[in-house]
Design an enzyme around this catalytic site. Structure first.
Site, PDB file in Angstrom:
ATOM      1  CG  ASP A  93      -1.999   1.089   1.270  1.00  0.00           C
ATOM      2  OD1 ASP A  93      -2.258   1.706   0.025  1.00  0.00           O
ATOM      3  OD2 ASP A  93      -3.090   0.953   1.878  1.00  0.00           O
ATOM      4  CE  LYS A  94      -0.922   7.084  -2.851  1.00  0.00           C
ATOM      5  NZ  LYS A  94      -1.557   8.220  -2.035  1.00  0.00           N
ATOM      6  CG  HIS A  95      -0.580   7.562   4.511  1.00  0.00           C
ATOM      7  ND1 HIS A  95      -1.869   7.571   4.480  1.00  0.00           N
ATOM      8  CD2 HIS A  95       0.032   8.709   5.076  1.00  0.00           C
ATOM      9  CE1 HIS A  95      -2.148   8.741   5.247  1.00  0.00           C
ATOM     10  NE2 HIS A  95      -1.008   9.285   5.577  1.00  0.00           N
ATOM     11  CB  SER A  96      -0.522  11.071  -0.045  1.00  0.00           C
ATOM     12  OG  SER A  96      -0.473  12.199  -0.308  1.00  0.00           O
ATOM     13  CB  THR A 121      -8.682   8.365  -1.599  1.00  0.00           C
ATOM     14  OG1 THR A 121      -7.290   9.021  -1.631  1.00  0.00           O
ATOM     15  CG2 THR A 121      -8.907   7.254  -2.285  1.00  0.00           C
ATOM     16  NE  ARG A 140      -2.684  13.704  17.329  1.00  0.00           N
ATOM     17  CZ  ARG A 140      -2.670  13.597  15.649  1.00  0.00           C
ATOM     18  NH1 ARG A 140      -3.276  12.390  15.542  1.00  0.00           N
ATOM     19  NH2 ARG A 140      -1.743  14.135  15.197  1.00  0.00           N
ATOM     20  CB  SER A 193      -2.529   9.243  13.890  1.00  0.00           C
ATOM     21  OG  SER A 193      -3.815   9.323  13.501  1.00  0.00           O
ATOM     22  CE  LYS A 216      -6.127   6.562  10.206  1.00  0.00           C
ATOM     23  NZ  LYS A 216      -5.568   7.245  11.236  1.00  0.00           N
ATOM     24  CE  LYS A 217      -2.910   4.141   4.018  1.00  0.00           C
ATOM     25  NZ  LYS A 217      -3.665   3.643   2.856  1.00  0.00           N
TER      26      LYS A 217
END
Length: 421
Positions: free
Chosen positions: A80-83, A120, A168, A183, A187-188
């Site tokens: 996967d990827k995260h931005s 997304t 937060r 955080s 999740k990822k």
């Protein structure tokens, strides 16, 4: 140990956070045994004194394990990827099916818009019928059959983070690198990944505008994810201009489809770079990646994913028939010159003011946005505004004009740095 106060005191006094303490806090956040006051004190102690690198890994693991963690038995790597978010960033819509076409499996758990950046899920829900909320059984079936699915997190994914995220915001501790890292990754990593690539934006349209701040976050994310057992690298990428020329839910889906069908540009270039990094991390060859995109295999996988999640089967051949179109489309006039600087955050706010982003008026936004170095004027607008009515259009025109500065300016590299463990 069931009392969180000694854990909070240890962080406050600079003694860091250990595994049992992190587990106690995470479980207490998830089940309510840690009060709001204690959660706020914990967050403030982390902000002011930090957890240390080992504590950051422990907190990430504990928050991941506070809910359901997926496990897979698939004939290929799970990646996967995260931005961290930017304007015109529809990489996920292209990257997930591209990696699926390369034999990977991409169980992408995504989010909605945050601040001025698009989400997304908001973009995908511009597709009629597309269901982001999928039961786990269906999510697993789609990933196994097609190779990718893009869904919203269920309530049992990292519940400790869901509560701490709200705390937060209320306690003024949003900017803690330790808490941001835990955080994002809790999740990822709950998706059961073998490898993860991170796209950390820097520039006028990024949440972290300076490269050194983005670099510190990227380093923390990479070290923590690898410490938690997931092979991870990060790119620092440019957000001094939009990644693509469209901003707004339906408009960005249009642009992602054009990219899947071979349109060149920064969106394509960054997607290929991130996908290649994913493959390398997973021990796979990245050779032929561009050819896979150009062959239409990635587009086919995207179409199958959309249909499997409730969208139209002919989206790729008839996008105009399915994606909403604004009733008013007008140019943003400009004096003649070259684009020297762009306030990309201001462009994001202009889209939000039109009703785009998380506000979910899918048909509005901007397209044909001018990029750094582009010539404008003499019939070449700064952008085209897609609006619900003339009043909204005029407000957006003024906002877009204010976001652009004409003159000399530098176009920096798309990828500023690569961070490894």
């Amino acid at each position: 140990m069931t009392d969180p106060r000694p854990v909070i005191a240890a962080i406050r006094d600079g003694r860091g956070l250990d595994g049992p303490g992190a587990a106690l806090i995470a479980q207490g956040l998830a089940d309510g045994s840690v009060s709001d006051a204690q959660a706020g004190a914990f967050a403030m102690a982390v902000l002011t004194r930090g957890t240390g690198q080992a504590g950051r890994v422990a907190l990430t693991r504990a928050m991941r394990d506070s809910g359901h963690v997926l496990q897979w038995d698939l004939p290929g790597p799970v990646v996967d990827k995260h931005s961290t978010g930017g304007i015109g960033d529809t990489v996920s819509l292209v990257l997930a099916p591209l990696l699926a076409a390369q034999g990977c499996f991409v169980p992408m758990i995504s989010g909605r818009g945050l601040g001025h950046t698009g989400g997304t899920l908001d973009k995908l829900e511009a597709i009629p019928g597309y269901l982001c909320d999928q039961p786990e059984e269906d999510f697993r079936r789609i990933v196994r059959k097609i190779g990718c699915a893009i869904v919203a997190a269920t309530g049992d994914v990292a519940p400790a983070d869901r509560r701490l995220y709200a705390i937060r915001d209320e306690s003024g501790t949003v900017e803690s690198i330790d808490l941001i890292t835990a955080s994002i990754l809790s999740k990822k990593l709950a998706a059961g990944l073998d490898a993860l690539v991170l796209d950390v934006k820097a520039g006028s349209g990024a949440i972290l505008k300076k490269s050194d701040s983005a670099g510190r976050l990227a380093q923390a994310l990479v070290e923590t994810a690898n410490g938690a057992g997931c092979r991870t690298t990060a790119f620092i990428t440019d957000m001094d201009q939009p990644l693509a020329r469209s901003a707004g839910n339906a408009l960005e889906v249009h642009e992602a489809i054009r990219c899947l069908q071979g349109e060149p540009g920064a969106l394509r270039d960054l997607t290929l770079a991130l996908a290649a990094e994913c493959l390398t991390l997973a021990g796979q060859s990245a050779e032929g990646l561009a050819a896979t995109l150009e062959s239409g295999a990635a587009a086919e996988a995207f179409g199958r994913m959309v249909a499997a999640q409730g969208g139209p089967r002919d989206l790729l051949v008839r996008p105009d028939a399915h994606l909403a179109r604004a009733p008013l489309i007008v140019p943003v006039p400009a004096p003649q010159g070259r684009v020297g600087r762009i306030d990309v955050t201001a462009l994001g706010h202009a889209v939000l003011a039109l009703g785009g982003g998380r506000v979910r008026a899918d048909r509005v936004g901007l397209d044909r946005m001018a990029m750094l170095g582009d010539s404008v004027g003499a019939g070449a607008p700064l952008a085209m505004v897609h609006a619900a009515d003339d009043t909204a259009a005029q407000v957006a025109i003024a906002a877009v004009q204010a976001a652009y500065t004409l003159g000399e300016g530098e176009v920096g590299p798309l990828i500023r740095d690569r961070i490894t463990a």
